[in-house]
Every structure is written in C-alpha cells, then in structure tokens.
Design an enzyme around this catalytic site. Sequence first.
Site, PDB file in Angstrom:
ATOM      1  N   LYS A  84       0.905  -1.166   0.000  1.00 26.66           N
ATOM      2  CA  LYS A  84       0.000   0.000   0.000  1.00 26.66           C
ATOM      3  C   LYS A  84       0.933   1.203   0.000  1.00 26.66           C
ATOM      4  O   LYS A  84       1.483   1.578   1.033  1.00 26.66           O
ATOM      5  CB  LYS A  84      -0.903  -0.036   1.244  1.00 26.66           C
ATOM      6  CG  LYS A  84      -1.433   1.322   1.719  1.00 26.66           C
ATOM      7  CD  LYS A  84      -2.307   2.038   0.696  1.00 26.66           C
ATOM      8  CE  LYS A  84      -2.727   3.417   1.231  1.00 26.66           C
ATOM      9  NZ  LYS A  84      -2.213   4.527   0.432  1.00 26.66           N
ATOM     10  N   HIS A  85       1.140   1.756  -1.190  1.00 26.21           N
ATOM     11  CA  HIS A  85       2.061   2.887  -1.286  1.00 26.21           C
ATOM     12  C   HIS A  85       1.295   4.185  -1.007  1.00 26.21           C
ATOM     13  O   HIS A  85       0.060   4.219  -1.010  1.00 26.21           O
ATOM     14  CB  HIS A  85       2.703   2.921  -2.679  1.00 26.21           C
ATOM     15  CG  HIS A  85       4.142   3.354  -2.642  1.00 26.21           C
ATOM     16  ND1 HIS A  85       4.595   4.312  -1.766  1.00 26.21           N
ATOM     17  CD2 HIS A  85       5.234   2.961  -3.361  1.00 26.21           C
ATOM     18  CE1 HIS A  85       5.903   4.483  -1.953  1.00 26.21           C
ATOM     19  NE2 HIS A  85       6.318   3.675  -2.912  1.00 26.21           N
ATOM     20  N   ALA A  86       2.026   5.260  -0.765  1.00 25.33           N
ATOM     21  CA  ALA A  86       1.397   6.577  -0.593  1.00 25.33           C
ATOM     22  C   ALA A  86       0.592   6.908  -1.844  1.00 25.33           C
ATOM     23  O   ALA A  86       0.998   6.575  -2.965  1.00 25.33           O
ATOM     24  CB  ALA A  86       2.467   7.618  -0.350  1.00 25.33           C
ATOM     25  N   SER A  87      -0.529   7.612  -1.639  1.00 21.22           N
ATOM     26  CA  SER A  87      -1.463   7.841  -2.750  1.00 21.22           C
ATOM     27  C   SER A  87      -0.910   8.766  -3.836  1.00 21.22           C
ATOM     28  O   SER A  87      -1.476   8.834  -4.923  1.00 21.22           O
ATOM     29  CB  SER A  87      -2.759   8.458  -2.209  1.00 21.22           C
ATOM     30  OG  SER A  87      -3.317   7.585  -1.286  1.00 21.22           O
ATOM     31  N   GLY A 124       6.590   5.546   7.922  1.00 20.54           N
ATOM     32  CA  GLY A 124       5.737   6.716   7.769  1.00 20.54           C
ATOM     33  C   GLY A 124       5.569   7.461   9.069  1.00 20.54           C
ATOM     34  O   GLY A 124       6.469   7.481   9.912  1.00 20.54           O
ATOM     35  N   SER A 125       4.395   8.048   9.215  1.00 23.39           N
ATOM     36  CA  SER A 125       4.177   8.937  10.353  1.00 23.39           C
ATOM     37  C   SER A 125       3.842   8.148  11.620  1.00 23.39           C
ATOM     38  O   SER A 125       3.418   6.987  11.553  1.00 23.39           O
ATOM     39  CB  SER A 125       3.028   9.887  10.043  1.00 23.39           C
ATOM     40  OG  SER A 125       1.813   9.154  10.052  1.00 23.39           O
ATOM     41  N   GLU A 172       8.969   1.972  11.105  1.00 21.37           N
ATOM     42  CA  GLU A 172      10.059   2.939  10.936  1.00 21.37           C
ATOM     43  C   GLU A 172       9.379   4.292  10.778  1.00 21.37           C
ATOM     44  O   GLU A 172       8.775   4.570   9.747  1.00 21.37           O
ATOM     45  CB  GLU A 172      10.886   2.535   9.707  1.00 21.37           C
ATOM     46  CG  GLU A 172      12.285   3.073   9.724  1.00 21.37           C
ATOM     47  CD  GLU A 172      12.360   4.414   9.052  1.00 21.37           C
ATOM     48  OE1 GLU A 172      12.269   5.426   9.802  1.00 21.37           O
ATOM     49  OE2 GLU A 172      12.485   4.472   7.836  1.00 21.37           O
ATOM     50  N   LEU A 173       9.439   5.112  11.843  1.00 18.23           N
ATOM     51  CA  LEU A 173       8.620   6.335  11.877  1.00 18.23           C
ATOM     52  C   LEU A 173       9.496   7.592  11.780  1.00 18.23           C
ATOM     53  O   LEU A 173      10.540   7.568  11.156  1.00 18.23           O
ATOM     54  CB  LEU A 173       7.758   6.298  13.142  1.00 18.23           C
ATOM     55  CG  LEU A 173       6.971   4.973  13.331  1.00 18.23           C
ATOM     56  CD1 LEU A 173       6.196   4.967  14.630  1.00 18.23           C
ATOM     57  CD2 LEU A 173       6.051   4.710  12.147  1.00 18.23           C
ATOM     58  N   CYS A 178      13.318  11.046   7.067  1.00 14.59           N
ATOM     59  CA  CYS A 178      13.227  10.767   8.513  1.00 14.59           C
ATOM     60  C   CYS A 178      14.592  10.860   9.157  1.00 14.59           C
ATOM     61  O   CYS A 178      14.703  11.266  10.318  1.00 14.59           O
ATOM     62  CB  CYS A 178      12.595   9.394   8.745  1.00 14.59           C
ATOM     63  SG  CYS A 178      13.436   8.068   7.889  1.00 14.59           S
ATOM     64  N   GLU A 228       9.131  17.311  14.695  1.00 15.90           N
ATOM     65  CA  GLU A 228       9.922  17.056  13.488  1.00 15.90           C
ATOM     66  C   GLU A 228       9.561  18.096  12.428  1.00 15.90           C
ATOM     67  O   GLU A 228       8.368  18.326  12.176  1.00 15.90           O
ATOM     68  CB  GLU A 228       9.593  15.643  12.972  1.00 15.90           C
ATOM     69  CG  GLU A 228      10.325  15.277  11.695  1.00 15.90           C
ATOM     70  CD  GLU A 228      10.013  13.854  11.210  1.00 15.90           C
ATOM     71  OE1 GLU A 228       8.947  13.310  11.556  1.00 15.90           O
ATOM     72  OE2 GLU A 228      10.848  13.323  10.469  1.00 15.90           O
TER      73      GLU A 228
HETATM   74  O1  LIG Z   1      12.265   8.874   5.750  1.00 14.12           O
HETATM   75  C1  LIG Z   1      13.135   7.956   5.909  1.00 14.12           C
HETATM   76  C2  LIG Z   1      14.290   7.979   5.076  1.00 14.12           C
HETATM   77  C3  LIG Z   1      15.171   6.765   5.070  1.00 14.12           C
HETATM   78  C4  LIG Z   1      16.220   6.998   4.075  1.00 14.12           C
HETATM   79  C5  LIG Z   1      17.178   5.895   4.006  1.00 14.12           C
HETATM   80  O2  LIG Z   1      16.868   4.762   4.333  1.00 14.12           O
HETATM   81  O3  LIG Z   1      18.309   6.119   3.568  1.00 14.12           O
END
Ligand SMILES: O=CCCCC(=O)O
Length: 454
Positions: free
Chosen positions: A154-157, A206-207, A228-229, A262, A359
Amino acid sequence: MSIQTQNPATGEVIKTFEAHSDADVDAAIAASVAAFHEIRDWSFEKRAKAMHKTAEILEDEAESLGAIMTLEMGKTHQAAIAEVKKCALVCRYYADEAEGHLANEYVKTEASEAYRAYLPLGPVLAVMPWNYPLWQVFRFAAPALMAGNTGLLKHASNVPQCALAIEDIIKRAGFPEGAFRSLLIRGSKVERILRDDRVRAATLTGSEPAGASVASICGSEIKPTVLELGGSDAFIIMPSADLDAAVKVGVEARNQNNGQSCIAAKRFFIHADIYDEVKARFKQAVEALIVGDPMSRETDIGPLVNQDGLDEIVKQVDNAVKDGAQRVTGGHAISGQGYYFKPGILEDIPKSSKAYHEEIFGPVMLLFKVESLKEAVDITNESPFGLGSAIWTQDKAEQDYAIRYIEAGATFVNSKTSSDPRLPFGGIKRSGFGRELAAEGIRAFCNLKTVSIA
Ligand SMILES: O=CCCCC(=O)O
C-alpha cells in the site's frame, strides 16, 4: 485523498488512477498466497537469480525510473537516479547474503540435533511513504522475497506510478505473478487487509499516527510488525571537529531529498566555542543552495511534495519565529508555480516553542548553542524520537559518550546518518521498533523455529 500523480514542480495533476476495489484486493491477496506456496519452495539460488535480475533492471532503467519519482514527488532527478541504484544494491546484497543470514544455527544440547531455523511467514503488507518511493519499498521487498515471503504494497497515494513500476520490475525479473502486488487503495482500506488471516505480518514506514494505527490493529490480530517512523536527529559539532567536513556534510544531511527524510539531521548542537564560526559557514552554504527545476542537473533542492507539505513547514517556521526564534536565513515559501521553499536556518528556538520538539519535514536547520557535550546529549534525548544521530569530534572520549548515551537507533561519528544494506536500520522511542536491512531485516519476517531432534 485521490490516487494521482501531481507534479510538485507545477502543481499540475498528470494522471488519476481508479482505486482497486475490495474484490481486486481479495484477488491480489489470493495471488500472494499462491505465489508464497511457490517461492517458499524455491532454492536460494533460484530466488537469487530473480533478485539479481531485479537489480539489473533497476540499473538499466535508472534514468527513466528516476524521472517517475521526480515527477511524482519532486526529488531531484540526480538524487532519484542514485536512489534507484541503491535499490539495485539492496537487491544484490540480499541475493548474495540471504542464504547465510537464514542458515540453520546449530546449538549443542542433549538432543541429537538442535538448531534455529528461519522459515518464511507468508504474505506481508508493506505500508510505505512517498519520500523515498523506490528505496523504502525495495528495502522491504528484497529481504522479504529472498526469505520466501511475498509482498503486498500500500504505497502513498501520490506515487501510484512508482508503485506500479515496482510491481512490474519484480514480475519482469522472474518472480511469480502474485509475489509482489501494488494495491492502489486509500488508507481507510488498510485495516481490512491487516485483519485478513491470509496476511501474516506488516511493516510501515511513515508517520507516528499511521504507525500507531497499524501496530494497534496488528496487536489485536497478534501479527508481527516493524515500524520505521519519524525522527528529529541530532547533529552535534564539538570544537575538535573537522569543520570543513562537518559543515559540508551537515548541510547535505539536512537538505537531502529536499529536506524530507526521517533521518535528515534536524537539530544541530554546536559547542559555544565554535558556534559563531559554524553558524556563519552554515549560512553561507545554505544560501548557496540552488532551488529549482528538479530535472536540472544544477538543482540542489526541488519542490516540496505538495501544497500541504509546503503549508505545514511555513506554519512551523512562522510559529517558531513568533515564539521568539531568530531567522538566520531563508525559511519561507517561494512565490510562483510549484511547491518551492527557500531553505532556512533558525536559532535561539525557545524550549516552549513546538519547533523545539517536533519534526520539521523540510529544509530548515535548527541551531542550538551548547556549553558541553552532556548538554547536547541531554537536549537530544528530550525528543520523543530516537532514530539516527551524528557527532563530529576527534576526541575518543566524546565519541564514546555519544555512542553510549544518545537515545537513538544509530550514532554516526564524523559522518551523517545513512542507511546501508549491510547495517541494521531502525529506531527506538517514538521512531519505531524492529530493524530493517542486514540479517535483522530478513529475519524480521521469518518464523524463528526451534528444532530439536531427540
Ligand atoms: O524517511 C526515511 C528515510 C530513510 C532513508 C534511508 O533509508 O536512507
């Protein structure tokens, strides 16, 4: 939110996609299960052949795939090409290393034979963001497929063409029809998939709210998750640092991917003895960044992803200034077509200001003057996040202190936080849990089975 390609450089809607129906999704899950039954019985050699082919396609088509990313989310074409090549790297890494990472691990017991076995789980749902539209997906897909799992995306829209391109590449590389499916669906449809018994695990990049939602649904279904936020990574500069390198890398670390990463360095803690000099050098370097057409080779920073992204960062900066922060340079929207933003620097951010804690997802450096490393680390750890971190110092005791006391999933010394297929990647606190990449990343979606033969 509709599923569409909208060019952030112009605001123009290029293509709109019809969402997949529930019946389409059910068929994709069924295909994923069928493909799982097939590839879990493939040898590592056979999986590796298809994974190397995936890498080859990515390498051969890096320019055109990069152009799709640039069109859909605005990163510079040069950065997009580099991202595609990094995807090829992670494919090759797992093609070569999966068998070793998943080999039985023998343990001496009273039994005649005892060992840990790593067995695949089945279809895994990946909920992925738009900022690294190919990399974050391949970071999941390469280990998942090499372990014998299958993937549903499910990718970002706003990156449907990227999502469809990924599915197509994996199919062309020789994986079975249903091994990797992109679902063009809205976020509201994710829960139904997570609750489907045929889907065995989930990963989300994501968030924080999206992560909390996926984790709580998976918790109620007793399904494993990797999250992974966000992050608000510290970049600490001490007096013994090589300042030329620290300034150059610091500016890159904050402004990479148009500042939308991130693991971008977000808060810069600079020792008081070198603060004025470092600030002046940062100002000069940030003012020299070229903002413009992301397809041009000259451009350092393209547009932000969309109007909401631009509005949010403008609001964050303006509020910080209202709260008493000083604007060293930039930090405002650029008028005209597209979602362009002038990279900026803020200092003297009061603790009472939201910007001190939250952030900022765009090219704004926050500078903090500190009297000691302890002060820098203490403020770093006040953040709810704990993703990456960096310290610049030649002093071994300072390096050791930062490694030991910064609360983060990674500490990089005299370099910037980055991901590498050979090293585990992930965070603590509100930055998530579990690890991607390396041995941990492929084992995350395996059944670690204890085997004991009397
Ligand atoms: O928003 C996350 C970025 C991760 C970038 C990376 O894995 O290098």
